[in-house]
Design a protein around this motif. Structure first.
Motif, mmCIF file in Angstrom:
data_model
loop_
_atom_site.group_PDB
_atom_site.id
_atom_site.type_symbol
_atom_site.label_atom_id
_atom_site.label_comp_id
_atom_site.label_asym_id
_atom_site.label_seq_id
_atom_site.Cartn_x
_atom_site.Cartn_y
_atom_site.Cartn_z
ATOM 1 N N THR A 118 59.173 41.606 107.599
ATOM 2 C CA THR A 118 59.713 40.403 108.244
ATOM 3 C C THR A 118 59.355 39.128 107.494
ATOM 4 N N ASP A 119 58.268 39.144 106.721
ATOM 5 C CA ASP A 119 57.924 37.963 105.924
ATOM 6 C C ASP A 119 58.893 37.797 104.764
ATOM 7 N N GLN A 120 59.465 38.889 104.306
ATOM 8 C CA GLN A 120 60.500 38.812 103.270
ATOM 9 C C GLN A 120 61.850 38.430 103.883
ATOM 10 N N ILE A 121 62.110 38.951 105.087
ATOM 11 C CA ILE A 121 63.367 38.612 105.763
ATOM 12 C C ILE A 121 63.427 37.121 106.053
ATOM 13 N N ILE A 122 62.335 36.554 106.583
ATOM 14 C CA ILE A 122 62.261 35.110 106.837
ATOM 15 C C ILE A 122 60.823 34.656 106.578
ATOM 16 N N PRO A 123 60.561 34.082 105.405
ATOM 17 C CA PRO A 123 59.205 33.677 105.036
ATOM 18 C C PRO A 123 58.583 32.674 106.012
ATOM 19 N N LYS A 124 57.260 32.625 106.000
ATOM 20 C CA LYS A 124 56.493 31.857 106.987
ATOM 21 C C LYS A 124 56.818 30.371 106.999
ATOM 22 N N GLN A 125 57.242 29.797 105.879
ATOM 23 C CA GLN A 125 57.525 28.356 105.857
ATOM 24 C C GLN A 125 58.729 27.967 106.708
ATOM 25 N N CYS A 158 59.581 45.951 108.824
ATOM 26 C CA CYS A 158 58.171 46.222 109.074
ATOM 27 C C CYS A 158 57.371 44.924 108.954
ATOM 28 N N GLY A 159 56.079 44.985 109.232
ATOM 29 C CA GLY A 159 55.252 43.782 109.152
ATOM 30 C C GLY A 159 55.041 43.147 110.509
ATOM 31 N N SER A 160 55.056 41.832 110.567
ATOM 32 C CA SER A 160 54.769 41.116 111.807
ATOM 33 C C SER A 160 55.924 41.235 112.787
ATOM 34 N N SER A 161 55.653 40.790 114.014
ATOM 35 C CA SER A 161 56.641 40.957 115.096
ATOM 36 C C SER A 161 57.587 39.780 115.238
ATOM 37 N N ARG A 162 57.622 38.883 114.283
ATOM 38 C CA ARG A 162 58.381 37.639 114.428
ATOM 39 C C ARG A 162 59.850 37.862 114.791
ATOM 40 N N PRO A 204 69.523 48.274 98.591
ATOM 41 C CA PRO A 204 68.821 49.555 98.606
ATOM 42 C C PRO A 204 67.322 49.446 98.308
ATOM 43 N N LEU A 205 66.617 48.765 99.205
ATOM 44 C CA LEU A 205 65.175 48.587 99.049
ATOM 45 C C LEU A 205 64.471 49.070 100.316
ATOM 46 N N ALA A 206 63.353 49.741 100.152
ATOM 47 C CA ALA A 206 62.581 50.219 101.293
ATOM 48 C C ALA A 206 61.492 49.217 101.656
ATOM 49 N N ASN A 207 61.072 49.278 102.924
ATOM 50 C CA ASN A 207 59.925 48.499 103.412
ATOM 51 C C ASN A 207 60.090 46.987 103.262
ATOM 52 N N ILE A 208 61.286 46.493 103.488
ATOM 53 C CA ILE A 208 61.481 45.042 103.503
ATOM 54 C C ILE A 208 60.871 44.529 104.802
#
Length: 203
Positions: free
Chosen positions: A21-28, A79-83, A15-19
């Motif tokens: 794409t960098d949180q879903i799959i970090p850049k590394q 939200c965030g980048s289009s990755r 139950p978190l808002a505004n997760i």
């Protein structure tokens, strides 16, 4: 792409808002174009501490949610980048449906291209599902044909979906598959063009 018709699976509440794409799959974890193996990086900073040790209290690390297939989360998910790695990571982890009150547009579109079903429900409906997912029985059913999500207690919530997107998901068609469905028409067109304009074929 695997067809999506009906999914009966464990649901995990997040139950978190505004997760983003960098949180879903970090850049590394973006150094690969392969879809397999990305599940290990899913929600990495939520699942692991700075030493890379699992956080036992995080929902996806808890034993009762092992094998989760549905994620019930907050508004503006993705939200965030289009990755495109974001839906890849969710699916590699085993999640085939995300339920939220809203999604970022690009992430929402990417889901359909990869066989991940994003379901939009009203806030009170999402809350009801999240509350039930916290209980002992957290197996839910997502039926794309009837456009319903059924909670463990049997409550059914209907969701809306674009008819064309629904048809492609039911058939397991991504952009390439959709094109191949018209392969015969494309072949006929190319034959006619070759006869009418042979110079385009290098003749």
């Amino acid at each position: 792409m695997e067809a999506f018709i009906r999914l009966d699976a464990k649901a995990a509440p997040l139950p978190l808002a505004n997760i983003d794409t960098d949180q879903i799959i970090p850049k590394q974890f973006l150094k690969t174009v392969e879809r397999e193996g990305l599940g290990k990086g899913l929600l990495f900073d939520y699942r692991f501490d700075e030493q890379g040790v699992e956080k036992p209290d995080f929902v996806l690390n808890r034993p009762e949610y092992k094998g989760v297939g549905i994620l019930v989360t907050g508004e503006n998910f993705g939200c965030g980048s289009s990755r495109e790695h974001a839906p890849w990571a969710l699916m590699d982890f085993g999640i085939r449906c995300v339920i939220a009150t809203s999604f970022a547009d690009i992430f929402y579109n990417n889901c359909f291209q990869n066989g991940l079903l994003p379901v939009v429900l009203k806030a009170d409906e999402v809350q009801a599902l999240a509350d039930e997912a916290k209980g002992g029985n957290h197996v839910m059913a997502v039926d794309l044909e009837s456009q319903t999500v059924t909670s463990p207690s049997g409550k059914a919530f209907r969701f809306e979906i674009d008819a064309q997107r629904k048809e492609k998901m039911l058939k397991g068609l991504d952009a390439i598959g959709e094109t191949l469905e018209r392969e015969k028409s494309i072949d006929v067109y190319e034959m006619k063009r070759a006869l009418a304009q042979p110079w385009l074929e290098g003749a």
